[in-house]
Design a protein around this motif. Structure first.
Motif, PDB file in Angstrom:
ATOM      1  N   ARG A 146      58.105  53.351  38.549  1.00 37.39           N
ATOM      2  CA  ARG A 146      58.403  54.436  37.614  1.00 37.39           C
ATOM      3  C   ARG A 146      57.923  54.026  36.233  1.00 37.39           C
ATOM      4  NH1 ARG A 146      59.850  59.775  38.599  1.00 37.39           N
ATOM      5  NH2 ARG A 146      61.470  60.504  37.193  1.00 37.39           N
ATOM      6  N   ARG A 147      57.257  54.957  35.513  1.00 38.04           N
ATOM      7  CA  ARG A 147      56.706  54.672  34.195  1.00 38.04           C
ATOM      8  C   ARG A 147      57.205  55.747  33.230  1.00 38.04           C
ATOM      9  NH1 ARG A 147      53.422  53.581  38.244  1.00 38.04           N
ATOM     10  NH2 ARG A 147      52.997  55.816  38.467  1.00 38.04           N
ATOM     11  N   ILE A 148      57.870  55.313  32.144  1.00 33.39           N
ATOM     12  CA  ILE A 148      58.499  56.239  31.203  1.00 33.39           C
ATOM     13  C   ILE A 148      57.799  56.138  29.855  1.00 33.39           C
ATOM     14  CG2 ILE A 148      60.659  56.917  30.100  1.00 33.39           C
ATOM     15  CD1 ILE A 148      62.150  55.469  32.332  1.00 33.39           C
ATOM     16  N   THR A 149      57.341  57.277  29.342  1.00 30.66           N
ATOM     17  CA  THR A 149      56.738  57.347  28.011  1.00 30.66           C
ATOM     18  C   THR A 149      57.557  58.311  27.164  1.00 30.66           C
ATOM     19  OG1 THR A 149      55.227  59.096  28.775  1.00 30.66           O
ATOM     20  CG2 THR A 149      54.431  56.820  28.873  1.00 30.66           C
ATOM     21  N   ASP A 150      57.162  58.465  25.895  1.00 29.44           N
ATOM     22  CA  ASP A 150      57.858  59.390  24.992  1.00 29.44           C
ATOM     23  C   ASP A 150      56.823  60.022  24.072  1.00 29.44           C
ATOM     24  OD1 ASP A 150      59.674  60.843  23.587  1.00 29.44           O
ATOM     25  OD2 ASP A 150      60.904  59.156  22.932  1.00 29.44           O
ATOM     26  N   ALA A 151      56.455  61.268  24.377  1.00 28.96           N
ATOM     27  CA  ALA A 151      55.395  61.941  23.621  1.00 28.96           C
ATOM     28  C   ALA A 151      55.803  62.215  22.182  1.00 28.96           C
ATOM     29  CB  ALA A 151      55.023  63.257  24.310  1.00 28.96           C
ATOM     30  N   VAL A 152      57.095  62.295  21.891  1.00 26.23           N
ATOM     31  CA  VAL A 152      57.534  62.639  20.545  1.00 26.23           C
ATOM     32  C   VAL A 152      57.176  61.553  19.540  1.00 26.23           C
ATOM     33  CG1 VAL A 152      59.842  61.620  20.586  1.00 26.23           C
ATOM     34  CG2 VAL A 152      59.450  63.734  19.312  1.00 26.23           C
ATOM     35  N   THR A 153      56.947  60.336  19.974  1.00 27.44           N
ATOM     36  CA  THR A 153      56.601  59.243  19.062  1.00 27.44           C
ATOM     37  C   THR A 153      55.103  59.163  18.780  1.00 27.44           C
ATOM     38  OG1 THR A 153      56.386  57.663  20.888  1.00 27.44           O
ATOM     39  CG2 THR A 153      58.560  57.895  19.874  1.00 27.44           C
ATOM     40  N   ALA A 154      54.309  59.995  19.436  1.00 26.25           N
ATOM     41  CA  ALA A 154      52.860  59.959  19.232  1.00 26.25           C
ATOM     42  C   ALA A 154      52.492  60.630  17.917  1.00 26.25           C
ATOM     43  CB  ALA A 154      52.142  60.646  20.390  1.00 26.25           C
ATOM     44  N   GLU A 155      51.304  60.339  17.428  1.00 26.09           N
ATOM     45  CA  GLU A 155      50.838  60.953  16.186  1.00 26.09           C
ATOM     46  C   GLU A 155      50.689  62.456  16.338  1.00 26.09           C
ATOM     47  OE1 GLU A 155      47.099  60.532  13.033  1.00 26.09           O
ATOM     48  OE2 GLU A 155      47.326  59.147  14.702  1.00 26.09           O
ATOM     49  N   SER A 156      50.233  62.898  17.503  1.00 24.45           N
ATOM     50  CA  SER A 156      50.130  64.319  17.831  1.00 24.45           C
ATOM     51  C   SER A 156      50.942  64.564  19.094  1.00 24.45           C
ATOM     52  CB  SER A 156      48.667  64.733  18.035  1.00 24.45           C
ATOM     53  OG  SER A 156      48.577  66.081  18.443  1.00 24.45           O
ATOM     54  N   PRO A 157      52.236  64.892  18.960  1.00 29.00           N
ATOM     55  CA  PRO A 157      53.099  65.007  20.144  1.00 29.00           C
ATOM     56  C   PRO A 157      52.618  66.044  21.152  1.00 29.00           C
ATOM     57  CG  PRO A 157      54.416  64.903  18.144  1.00 29.00           C
ATOM     58  CD  PRO A 157      52.998  65.068  17.711  1.00 29.00           C
ATOM     59  N   VAL A 158      52.201  67.231  20.671  1.00 27.28           N
ATOM     60  CA  VAL A 158      51.750  68.265  21.603  1.00 27.28           C
ATOM     61  C   VAL A 158      50.426  67.867  22.232  1.00 27.28           C
ATOM     62  CG1 VAL A 158      51.133  70.699  21.833  1.00 27.28           C
ATOM     63  CG2 VAL A 158      52.990  70.028  20.307  1.00 27.28           C
ATOM     64  N   GLY A 159      49.544  67.253  21.460  1.00 25.21           N
ATOM     65  CA  GLY A 159      48.292  66.769  22.030  1.00 25.21           C
ATOM     66  C   GLY A 159      48.510  65.671  23.051  1.00 25.21           C
ATOM     67  N   GLN A 160      49.612  64.934  22.906  1.00 23.08           N
ATOM     68  CA  GLN A 160      49.928  63.884  23.865  1.00 23.08           C
ATOM     69  C   GLN A 160      50.221  64.458  25.246  1.00 23.08           C
ATOM     70  OE1 GLN A 160      49.508  60.849  23.081  1.00 23.08           O
ATOM     71  NE2 GLN A 160      50.551  59.594  24.589  1.00 23.08           N
ATOM     72  N   LEU A 161      50.722  65.699  25.301  1.00 23.58           N
ATOM     73  CA  LEU A 161      50.989  66.321  26.597  1.00 23.58           C
ATOM     74  C   LEU A 161      49.700  66.495  27.390  1.00 23.58           C
ATOM     75  CD1 LEU A 161      53.613  69.078  25.682  1.00 23.58           C
ATOM     76  CD2 LEU A 161      54.012  66.813  26.656  1.00 23.58           C
ATOM     77  N   ALA A 162      48.619  66.839  26.705  1.00 20.74           N
ATOM     78  CA  ALA A 162      47.340  66.982  27.396  1.00 20.74           C
ATOM     79  C   ALA A 162      46.885  65.640  27.963  1.00 20.74           C
ATOM     80  CB  ALA A 162      46.293  67.544  26.443  1.00 20.74           C
ATOM     81  N   GLN A 163      47.140  64.559  27.223  1.00 18.13           N
ATOM     82  CA  GLN A 163      46.795  63.235  27.724  1.00 18.13           C
ATOM     83  C   GLN A 163      47.651  62.866  28.921  1.00 18.13           C
ATOM     84  OE1 GLN A 163      44.307  61.123  26.773  1.00 18.13           O
ATOM     85  NE2 GLN A 163      44.968  59.895  28.527  1.00 18.13           N
ATOM     86  N   ARG A 164      48.948  63.202  28.867  1.00 15.18           N
ATOM     87  CA  ARG A 164      49.845  62.920  29.989  1.00 15.18           C
ATOM     88  C   ARG A 164      49.423  63.709  31.238  1.00 15.18           C
ATOM     89  NH1 ARG A 164      51.254  59.489  26.999  1.00 15.18           N
ATOM     90  NH2 ARG A 164      49.834  58.539  28.495  1.00 15.18           N
ATOM     91  N   ALA A 165      48.935  64.932  31.037  1.00 18.72           N
ATOM     92  CA  ALA A 165      48.480  65.736  32.178  1.00 18.72           C
ATOM     93  C   ALA A 165      47.214  65.152  32.784  1.00 18.72           C
ATOM     94  CB  ALA A 165      48.237  67.174  31.729  1.00 18.72           C
ATOM     95  N   GLN A 166      46.319  64.668  31.924  1.00 16.54           N
ATOM     96  CA  GLN A 166      45.050  64.124  32.409  1.00 16.54           C
ATOM     97  C   GLN A 166      45.251  62.825  33.179  1.00 16.54           C
ATOM     98  OE1 GLN A 166      42.251  63.398  29.279  1.00 16.54           O
ATOM     99  NE2 GLN A 166      40.600  62.775  30.664  1.00 16.54           N
ATOM    100  N   SER A 167      46.194  62.002  32.742  1.00 22.76           N
ATOM    101  CA  SER A 167      46.389  60.684  33.346  1.00 22.76           C
ATOM    102  C   SER A 167      47.554  60.640  34.323  1.00 22.76           C
ATOM    103  CB  SER A 167      46.621  59.646  32.241  1.00 22.76           C
ATOM    104  OG  SER A 167      47.823  59.926  31.527  1.00 22.76           O
ATOM    105  N   TYR A 168      48.126  61.795  34.671  1.00 21.11           N
ATOM    106  CA  TYR A 168      49.336  61.788  35.496  1.00 21.11           C
ATOM    107  C   TYR A 168      49.098  61.110  36.842  1.00 21.11           C
ATOM    108  CZ  TYR A 168      53.246  63.178  38.373  1.00 21.11           C
ATOM    109  OH  TYR A 168      54.328  63.148  39.225  1.00 21.11           O
TER     110      TYR A 168
END
Length: 390
Positions: A146-168
Motif C-alpha cells: 500500500r502506498r499513501i500520498t497527499d496531493a494537498v501538499t503539492a505545489e499544484s494540488p489539482v494538477g497532482q491528481l492528473a499525475q496520480r491518475a497517470q501513475s496509478y
C-alpha cells in the motif's frame, strides 16, 4: 524507552529493538504491519505523532526515513546511519525507529529498510510531502503493498491528481480521497433513505482543493450526471447539492465542523462532518490493504469533466446562438425556393412564365385583365414572397 545509535547498521538496530522489547517485558512483537514514513526533518515530528496515534488502532513498527544527502562535497562523502529507537509509551502501541541517512546512503534507503521490516507482515509506505511521480516505481514504494500520498501538499494540488491518475498502480491511494469518506457516506445514505433520480449535482469548496475535485469526480462516475464545480472560501468542502425532480438534496457544512442535511419532505438534520486529523486518516487507510477500485475510477476521470458556472453559461449562450442561426437559415431557405421554382421549366409553353414575372414585379395593367383564376393563382405566391422577406 529511547535509545540513540550513532554511525550504526541495520543489524545493530535490530538487536537494540530486541533488547528494548525484552526490557519492557514483551517477549513477542505483536504488531500487524510495518509503516515506512519518507519525510524530512521539518515534517518528521507531525508525521510521527500521527503514526503513533494511528498505532493505537493498528500496532505497527514505524520506520521514519529522513534523508540527509548534504550539499557540500564533504557532507556528501560522509556516509553514516544514525538511528533513534522508541519503544513503549513514546511509540504508541508499537515500535518507532527514526533513521537518519547521511551522504551516499540517502540514495539507497531501501537497503537499510529491508532488514528492519517485520517478517510476514504487510508493508505500507507513506509520503507526507514530496511524494514521487510514480510511487510504485520508487525503490521504497516497490516493496509495499500500500502506498499513501497527499496531493494537498503539492505545489499544484489539482494538477497532482492528473499525475496520480497517470501513475496509478493497484495499492496507491491519497489522503485527499480519504478526507471525503464522511461526505460520500452521508450522500449515499441520503439517497438510500429517499431514492430519487438525480439529474445534476453541484459541489462547492475552496479553490485548489483536490478533495473537492475528487468528490465531484466520484459523483460524476457513480451517478452519471453533470457536476458543477463552484469555488467558495472554504474551509475545504462547504456544500454538495443533488438535484432531483422532487427537490434538492443538500449537505451543507459552512464552518468545517457540523453539517446540515436537507431533503424534500423531511426536516433538516445536523450531522457530524468535522475535518479529521491526519492520524484518523492514516488509521482509516490502514484498515484495508487491498486495492481501492472506486478511488482508481474517480482519480482516472479527467477533472475537465467538472463544469464551472461561467463555462456553463458560455456554453448555453453558444448553443442558443447556433440554434438561432439554424432557425434563421431554415426560414430563409423557402424564400429562395419560392422565387426560383416557377422559372425552372425550360421546355414548357410561354404562358406559364407570366406568373413568375408577376411574383417578382408589381402588378401591371395586363395582369389586371387576367381571369379570376389567374388572380387566384398569383395571390399565394405574392404572400409567400412577403413572409420570406420578413
Amino acid at each position: 524507552m529511547r535509545t540513540d545509535l550513532t554511525d550504526t547498521t541495520s543489524s545493530k538496530i535490530n538487536a537494540a529493538l530486541m533488547d528494548a522489547r525484552r526490557a519492557g517485558g514483551a517477549g513477542a512483537a505483536g504488531m500487524v504491519l510495518t509503516l515506512v514514513i519518507v519525510t524530512d526533518e521539518g515534517s518528521a515530528y507531525d508525521a510521527l505523532k500521527a503514526a503513533n496515534d494511528a498505532s493505537r488502532e493498528h500496532p505497527s513498527r514505524t520506520l521514519a526515513v529522513i534523508k540527509r544527502a548534504g550539499r557540500s562535497p564533504r557532507a556528501r562523502a560522509e556516509t553514516r546511519l544514525d538511528a533513534e529507537i522508541l519503544v513503549g509509551s513514546d511509540a504508541g502501541s508499537g515500535e518507532t525507529v527514526v533513521l537518519r541517512m547521511h551522504g551516499e546512503l540517502a540514495a539507497h534507503a531501501q537497503s537499510v529498510v529491508l532488514p528492519l521490516l517485520l517478517p510476514d507482515a504487510p508493508v505500507v509506505v507513506w509520503w507526507p510531502e514530496n511524494s514521487p511521480a510514480h510511487p510504485a516505481q520508487d525503490p521504497l514504494g516497490s516493496i509495499a503493498q500500500r502506498r499513501i500520498t497527499d496531493a494537498v501538499t503539492a505545489e499544484s494540488p489539482v494538477g497532482q491528481l492528473a499525475q496520480r491518475a497517470q501513475s496509478y498502480t493497484p495499492g496507491d491511494t491519497d489522503l485527499a480521497w480519504t478526507r471525503i469518506t464522511g461526505w460520500r457516506s452521508m450522500l449515499a445514505a441520503a439517497l438510500d433513505q429517499r431514492p430519487a433520480k438525480v439529474t445534476a449535482a453541484v459541489v462547492e469548496g475552496e479553490s485548489y482543493n483536490p478533495s473537492v475535485e475528487l468528490l465531484g469526480l466520484w459523483l460524476h462516475t457513480r451517478l452519471h450526471v453533470p457536476v458543477e464545480r463552484v469555488v467558495t472560501g472554504g474551509p475545504g468542502i462547504t456544500s454538495v447539492t443533488l438535484r432531483t425532480k422532487d427537490g434538492d438534496i443538500t449537505l451543507d457544512r459552512p464552518d468545517g465542523l457540523m453539517g446540515t442535511l436537507s431533503m424534500p419532505g423531511a426536516p433538516d438534520r445536523q450531522v457530524a462532518l468535522k475535518r479529521r486529523e491526519t492520524s484518523e486518516l492514516i488509521a482509516e487507510e490502514l484498515r484495508r490493504l487491498d486495492p481501492d477500485d472506486i478511488y482508481a475510477t474517480s482519480v482516472r476521470t479527467p477533472v475537465e469533466r467538472l463544469r464551472e458556472p461561467a463555462n456553463a453559461e458560455t456554453t448555453a449562450a453558444d448553443k442558443a446562438a447556433k440554434a438561432a442561426k439554424t432557425v434563421e437559415a431554415a426560414t430563409a431557405a423557402p424564400a429562395r425556393v419560392t422565387v426560383k421554382v416557377p422559372a425552372e421549366p425550360a421546355e414548357g409553353p410561354a404562358a406559364p412564365k407570366a406568373p413568375a414575372k408577376a411574383v417578382a414585379k408589381a402588378p401591371t395593367k395586363a395582369a389586371a385583365k387576367k381571369t379570376a383564376t389567374g388572380v387566384a393563382k398569383k395571390a399565394p405566391a405574392k404572400r409567400a414572397t412577403k413572409r420570406s422577406g420578413a
